[in-house]
Design a protein around this motif. Structure first.
Motif, PDB file in Angstrom:
ATOM      1  N   PRO A 109      33.634  35.291  58.538  1.00 59.58           N
ATOM      2  CA  PRO A 109      32.890  35.380  57.278  1.00 59.58           C
ATOM      3  C   PRO A 109      33.635  36.221  56.259  1.00 59.58           C
ATOM      4  O   PRO A 109      34.432  37.087  56.624  1.00 59.58           O
ATOM      5  N   ASP A 110      33.383  35.985  55.008  1.00 62.79           N
ATOM      6  CA  ASP A 110      34.028  36.727  53.928  1.00 62.79           C
ATOM      7  C   ASP A 110      33.398  38.096  53.818  1.00 62.79           C
ATOM      8  O   ASP A 110      32.240  38.244  53.427  1.00 62.79           O
ATOM      9  N   THR A 111      34.162  39.110  54.198  1.00 65.44           N
ATOM     10  CA  THR A 111      33.651  40.493  54.177  1.00 65.44           C
ATOM     11  C   THR A 111      34.324  41.321  53.111  1.00 65.44           C
ATOM     12  O   THR A 111      34.311  42.542  53.171  1.00 65.44           O
ATOM     13  N   THR A 112      34.907  40.652  52.120  1.00 68.71           N
ATOM     14  CA  THR A 112      35.601  41.415  51.067  1.00 68.71           C
ATOM     15  C   THR A 112      34.659  42.387  50.386  1.00 68.71           C
ATOM     16  O   THR A 112      34.982  43.544  50.120  1.00 68.71           O
ATOM     17  N   GLY A 113      33.470  41.924  50.103  1.00 67.66           N
ATOM     18  CA  GLY A 113      32.510  42.793  49.427  1.00 67.66           C
ATOM     19  C   GLY A 113      32.102  43.964  50.286  1.00 67.66           C
ATOM     20  O   GLY A 113      31.751  45.027  49.777  1.00 67.66           O
ATOM     21  N   GLN A 114      32.136  43.787  51.635  1.00 70.18           N
ATOM     22  CA  GLN A 114      31.774  44.891  52.499  1.00 70.18           C
ATOM     23  C   GLN A 114      32.921  45.894  52.616  1.00 70.18           C
ATOM     24  O   GLN A 114      32.700  47.089  52.745  1.00 70.18           O
ATOM     25  N   GLN A 115      34.170  45.428  52.555  1.00 77.45           N
ATOM     26  CA  GLN A 115      35.306  46.330  52.709  1.00 77.45           C
ATOM     27  C   GLN A 115      35.532  47.151  51.450  1.00 77.45           C
ATOM     28  O   GLN A 115      35.886  48.315  51.519  1.00 77.45           O
ATOM     29  N   ASN A 116      35.376  46.552  50.297  1.00 76.09           N
ATOM     30  CA  ASN A 116      35.608  47.254  49.036  1.00 76.09           C
ATOM     31  C   ASN A 116      34.419  47.066  48.096  1.00 76.09           C
ATOM     32  O   ASN A 116      34.521  46.368  47.091  1.00 76.09           O
ATOM     33  N   PRO A 117      33.277  47.631  48.432  1.00 80.16           N
ATOM     34  CA  PRO A 117      32.131  47.467  47.551  1.00 80.16           C
ATOM     35  C   PRO A 117      32.357  48.181  46.230  1.00 80.16           C
ATOM     36  O   PRO A 117      33.070  49.177  46.155  1.00 80.16           O
ATOM     37  N   ILE A 118      31.740  47.712  45.189  1.00 80.17           N
ATOM     38  CA  ILE A 118      31.874  48.346  43.883  1.00 80.17           C
ATOM     39  C   ILE A 118      31.217  49.719  43.897  1.00 80.17           C
ATOM     40  O   ILE A 118      31.725  50.675  43.350  1.00 80.17           O
ATOM     41  N   ALA A 119      30.064  49.825  44.531  1.00 83.73           N
ATOM     42  CA  ALA A 119      29.333  51.086  44.551  1.00 83.73           C
ATOM     43  C   ALA A 119      29.435  51.726  45.930  1.00 83.73           C
ATOM     44  O   ALA A 119      29.518  51.044  46.944  1.00 83.73           O
ATOM     45  N   SER A 160      47.027  69.722  45.003  1.00 84.34           N
ATOM     46  CA  SER A 160      45.627  69.353  44.815  1.00 84.34           C
ATOM     47  C   SER A 160      44.954  69.090  46.152  1.00 84.34           C
ATOM     48  O   SER A 160      45.589  68.681  47.121  1.00 84.34           O
ATOM     49  N   GLU A 161      43.631  69.299  46.166  1.00 77.38           N
ATOM     50  CA  GLU A 161      42.844  69.071  47.363  1.00 77.38           C
ATOM     51  C   GLU A 161      42.215  67.686  47.305  1.00 77.38           C
ATOM     52  O   GLU A 161      42.195  67.019  46.266  1.00 77.38           O
ATOM     53  N   ASP A 162      41.673  67.262  48.465  1.00 76.56           N
ATOM     54  CA  ASP A 162      40.981  65.989  48.524  1.00 76.56           C
ATOM     55  C   ASP A 162      39.682  66.082  47.729  1.00 76.56           C
ATOM     56  O   ASP A 162      39.198  67.178  47.419  1.00 76.56           O
ATOM     57  N   LEU A 163      39.105  64.925  47.403  1.00 79.67           N
ATOM     58  CA  LEU A 163      37.887  64.916  46.609  1.00 79.67           C
ATOM     59  C   LEU A 163      36.936  63.830  47.101  1.00 79.67           C
ATOM     60  O   LEU A 163      37.323  62.909  47.803  1.00 79.67           O
ATOM     61  N   THR A 164      35.674  63.976  46.713  1.00 76.84           N
ATOM     62  CA  THR A 164      34.636  62.997  47.008  1.00 76.84           C
ATOM     63  C   THR A 164      34.230  62.311  45.723  1.00 76.84           C
ATOM     64  O   THR A 164      34.024  62.967  44.695  1.00 76.84           O
ATOM     65  N   LEU A 165      34.121  60.992  45.778  1.00 75.90           N
ATOM     66  CA  LEU A 165      33.849  60.198  44.580  1.00 75.90           C
ATOM     67  C   LEU A 165      32.635  59.312  44.840  1.00 75.90           C
ATOM     68  O   LEU A 165      32.668  58.433  45.705  1.00 75.90           O
ATOM     69  N   GLU A 166      31.553  59.563  44.102  1.00 72.81           N
ATOM     70  CA  GLU A 166      30.369  58.713  44.171  1.00 72.81           C
ATOM     71  C   GLU A 166      30.451  57.720  43.014  1.00 72.81           C
ATOM     72  O   GLU A 166      30.243  58.081  41.862  1.00 72.81           O
ATOM     73  N   TRP A 167      30.757  56.480  43.359  1.00 73.39           N
ATOM     74  CA  TRP A 167      31.033  55.458  42.335  1.00 73.39           C
ATOM     75  C   TRP A 167      29.886  54.458  42.268  1.00 73.39           C
ATOM     76  O   TRP A 167      29.444  53.934  43.291  1.00 73.39           O
ATOM     77  N   SER A 168      29.410  54.182  41.054  1.00 73.03           N
ATOM     78  CA  SER A 168      28.365  53.189  40.861  1.00 73.03           C
ATOM     79  C   SER A 168      28.954  51.948  40.214  1.00 73.03           C
ATOM     80  O   SER A 168      30.048  51.985  39.634  1.00 73.03           O
ATOM     81  N   ALA A 169      28.214  50.849  40.284  1.00 77.19           N
ATOM     82  CA  ALA A 169      28.731  49.574  39.797  1.00 77.19           C
ATOM     83  C   ALA A 169      28.990  49.589  38.297  1.00 77.19           C
ATOM     84  O   ALA A 169      29.815  48.832  37.794  1.00 77.19           O
ATOM     85  N   ASP A 170      28.282  50.449  37.556  1.00 73.20           N
ATOM     86  CA  ASP A 170      28.464  50.493  36.104  1.00 73.20           C
ATOM     87  C   ASP A 170      29.466  51.551  35.658  1.00 73.20           C
ATOM     88  O   ASP A 170      29.565  51.863  34.472  1.00 73.20           O
ATOM     89  N   GLY A 171      30.239  52.124  36.626  1.00 72.52           N
ATOM     90  CA  GLY A 171      31.287  53.077  36.273  1.00 72.52           C
ATOM     91  C   GLY A 171      30.823  54.503  36.114  1.00 72.52           C
ATOM     92  O   GLY A 171      31.514  55.307  35.473  1.00 72.52           O
ATOM     93  N   CYS A 172      29.699  54.853  36.697  1.00 67.75           N
ATOM     94  CA  CYS A 172      29.221  56.240  36.655  1.00 67.75           C
ATOM     95  C   CYS A 172      29.731  56.970  37.892  1.00 67.75           C
ATOM     96  O   CYS A 172      29.593  56.485  39.017  1.00 67.75           O
ATOM     97  N   VAL A 173      30.342  58.147  37.691  1.00 69.97           N
ATOM     98  CA  VAL A 173      30.939  58.914  38.779  1.00 69.97           C
ATOM     99  C   VAL A 173      30.098  60.157  39.047  1.00 69.97           C
ATOM    100  O   VAL A 173      29.772  60.911  38.122  1.00 69.97           O
ATOM    101  N   ASN A 174      29.753  60.327  40.325  1.00 66.49           N
ATOM    102  CA  ASN A 174      28.997  61.499  40.768  1.00 66.49           C
ATOM    103  C   ASN A 174      27.701  61.680  39.979  1.00 66.49           C
ATOM    104  O   ASN A 174      27.243  62.811  39.743  1.00 66.49           O
ATOM    105  N   SER A 175      27.142  60.569  39.524  1.00 73.03           N
ATOM    106  CA  SER A 175      25.836  60.518  38.848  1.00 73.03           C
ATOM    107  C   SER A 175      25.793  61.273  37.530  1.00 73.03           C
ATOM    108  O   SER A 175      24.710  61.545  37.009  1.00 73.03           O
TER     109      SER A 175
END
Length: 530
Positions: free
Chosen positions: A388-398, A417-432
């Motif tokens: 099955p096509d799992t592209t959307g599961q491997q690289n979801p937009i959000a 630099s240190e590592d970071l955490t990125l909360e990405w939403s489908a409309d391009g909002c980062v970390n809310s």
């Protein structure tokens, strides 16, 4: 003879594998934090400069220089120290925090509101070769320009001279670096930087060549500077990574993309070849199965036809017998009736069987699989077993991504630099809270801070999971223009209608002011948190 040796050494340094030419943009970026350190006296009515040297910012308000540069001010309380930045009209006073005459180092602190861009120190093992640049304020350049002693209180860009490392060696009981980047009186206390603009040493003095200009020069090494700073409570920005040029990184990136494309083509070719082989096998199997089914059905049709013909013949015979009984058994009416009824019944049964056999044979004949059935079975076999096509599961937009710095693809000229955490939403909002703009097929956000002379462009590609931060170290005049353009719009908040497209368009004004290449590029590989 000495000049010939230097020329040959310089040529060899250029030809050495892995040598990196100094990037003018990086050296210029370092020059922003280099200052003129002026010793100022007063006659009670006017202030006047007595001497000057150079220094560089190790933090926003602390400066490193040579102890001999501020020796007069240290021994005479009537003298003060003035700090003249490379840009702007601000002149700040400084006080002495620490002095180490043993290794000719001094630490100053600004007492005014001036804030300087700090320089990064090159950590790790000391270099023995490579191109370097000395940055400072040599007096002979001032004289050549016709500047008098009063002009040193005005902002001037520092002089940048290029040369090569000639090795590390102890001198005057402390560790120094020998190099060929020309310095003169006034350069003392200025930095010696590598190709990425990181500080390798503090220029201190030149070699004496019997009264002529010195051909070799000495800078106090990091083995002396770092302990001195830490002893006095200063934690400088240190970068121990190899110095790499953006040109090399871009070339490696092109090679990486070419390899990925070649691998994708090879994988596609392999899948195509595998699919072709699978289709050929499926067609052969389908052809054999269909032909076998057709032959079986045709044989069954022949059997049914035989049954039908046999039943029809039997029915005809029964009908003839019924007619004979009707014609010749008139003497015995009861027997005739019984015989007639029996033969008519057999006729009906046989006729029904014949009709059923003919209809069944006809139905089977027209329902037998045709050649088109082969293609349908091949298509079904090709679909069977596909993943099955799992592209959307491997690289979801959000999603929430954990991003780790990819040192091999990065150019880190500042502190690591240190590592970071990125909360990405489908409309391009980062970390809310931070909206990213979308333009030219890319998500990015431009940051123009008021407390730092650097513009950052952060971008994220959710499909590949690549986060990139590029920093442009700009002059004060460039930053002023960037801040004016940034002040001309308000970044929309998250969930604002058309926020991404609107911000992407607004940011173009700032992006148009930036140089062609950044000074620093940080590339992160982001993976979805499970």
């Amino acid at each position: 003879m000495i000049r010939l040796v230097i020329a040959i050494a310089s040529l060899l340094a250029l030809l050495l594998p892995g040598s990196v030419s100094a990037d003018p943009a990086d050296v210029a970026a370092s020059a922003r934090g280099v200052v003129r350190v002026v010793i100022v006296g007063s006659d009670g009515e006017e202030s006047f400069p007595i001497s000057h040297g150079s220094g560089f910012a190790i933090s926003a308000n602390r400066i490193v220089t040579n102890s001999h540069v501020i020796e007069e001010a240290r021994n005479d309380e009537t003298l003060r120290i003035a700090i003249i930045p490379s840009e702007g009209d601000e002149v700040s006073s400084a006080r002495i925090l620490a002095v180490s005459p043993r290794n000719d180092l001094a630490l100053l602190e600004l007492t005014g509101g001036l804030r300087l861009p700090r320089l990064t120190i090159a950590g790790g093992a000391g270099q023995d070769s490579g191109e370097v640049s000395a940055i400072g304020y040599p007096m002979n350049v001032d004289r050549a320009q016709g500047l008098d002693i009063g002009d040193v209180l005005k902002s001037q860009p520092p002089v940048k001279s290029r040369g090569f490392l000639s090795g590390a060696r102890p001198s005057r009981q402390f560790d120094t670096i020998l190099h060929t980047a020309p310095i003169a009186r006034g350069n003392s206390g200025g930095p010696l930087v590598d190709s990425c603009g990181r500080v390798l040493g503090v220029n201190s003095f030149g070699a004496d060549s019997n009264g002529s200009d010195a051909e070799f020069f000495f800078a106090i090494s990091m083995r002396e500077l770092l302990p001195f700073l830490r002893e006095n409570g200063v934690q400088p920005a240190v970068n121990s990574l190899p110095c790499r040029s953006l040109a090399d990184l871009d070339d490696e990136e092109r090679q990486r993309l070419a390899r990925e494309q070649e691998q994708a083509r090879a994988a596609m070719s392999a899948r195509t070849s595998e699919a072709r082989d699978k289709r050929e096998r499926a067609r052969l199997e389908a052809e054999m199965a269909v032909m076998e089914e057709r032959e079986d059905i045709m044989a069954l049709c022949a059997v049914l036809l035989l049954i039908g013909f046999g039943a029809a013949l039997f029915a005809w015979s029964a009908r003839q017998k019924a007619m004979s009984v009707d014609d010749y058994a008139e003497d015995d009416d009861d027997a005739a009736a019984l015989g007639w009824f029996t033969n008519e019944r057999l006729f009906a049964i046989a006729a029904l069987i014949a009709a059923a056999a003919f209809v069944a044979a006809l139905a089977l004949w027209f329902s037998r699989p045709g050649l088109a059935e082969i293609d349908r079975r091949v298509d079904a076999a090709m679909r069977d077993g596909e993943a099955p096509d799992t592209t959307g599961q491997q690289n979801p937009i959000a999603g929430t991504y954990l991003c780790s710095i990819d040192v091999a693809r990065s150019r880190i000229t500042g502190a690591q630099s240190e590592d970071l955490t990125l909360e990405w939403s489908a409309d391009g909002c980062v970390n809310s809270r931070t909206q990213y703009g979308f333009a030219k097929g890319e998500w990015n956000r431009v940051f123009v801070p008021n407390d730092e002379d650097a513009v950052s462009v952060n971008s994220f590609d959710p499909q590949s999971g690549t986060y990139r931060s590029e920093r442009y170290l700009l002059s004060r005049s460039q930053m002023a223009r960037a801040r004016r353009e940034r002040g001309g719009y308000t970044a929309p908040g998250c969930e604002t209608p058309d926020a991404a497209a609107s911000l992407g368009e607004k940011q173009e004004a700032v992006l148009g002011l930036l140089p062609g290449r950044p000074n620093e590029r940080l590339v992160y590989k982001c993976e979805l948190r499970r």
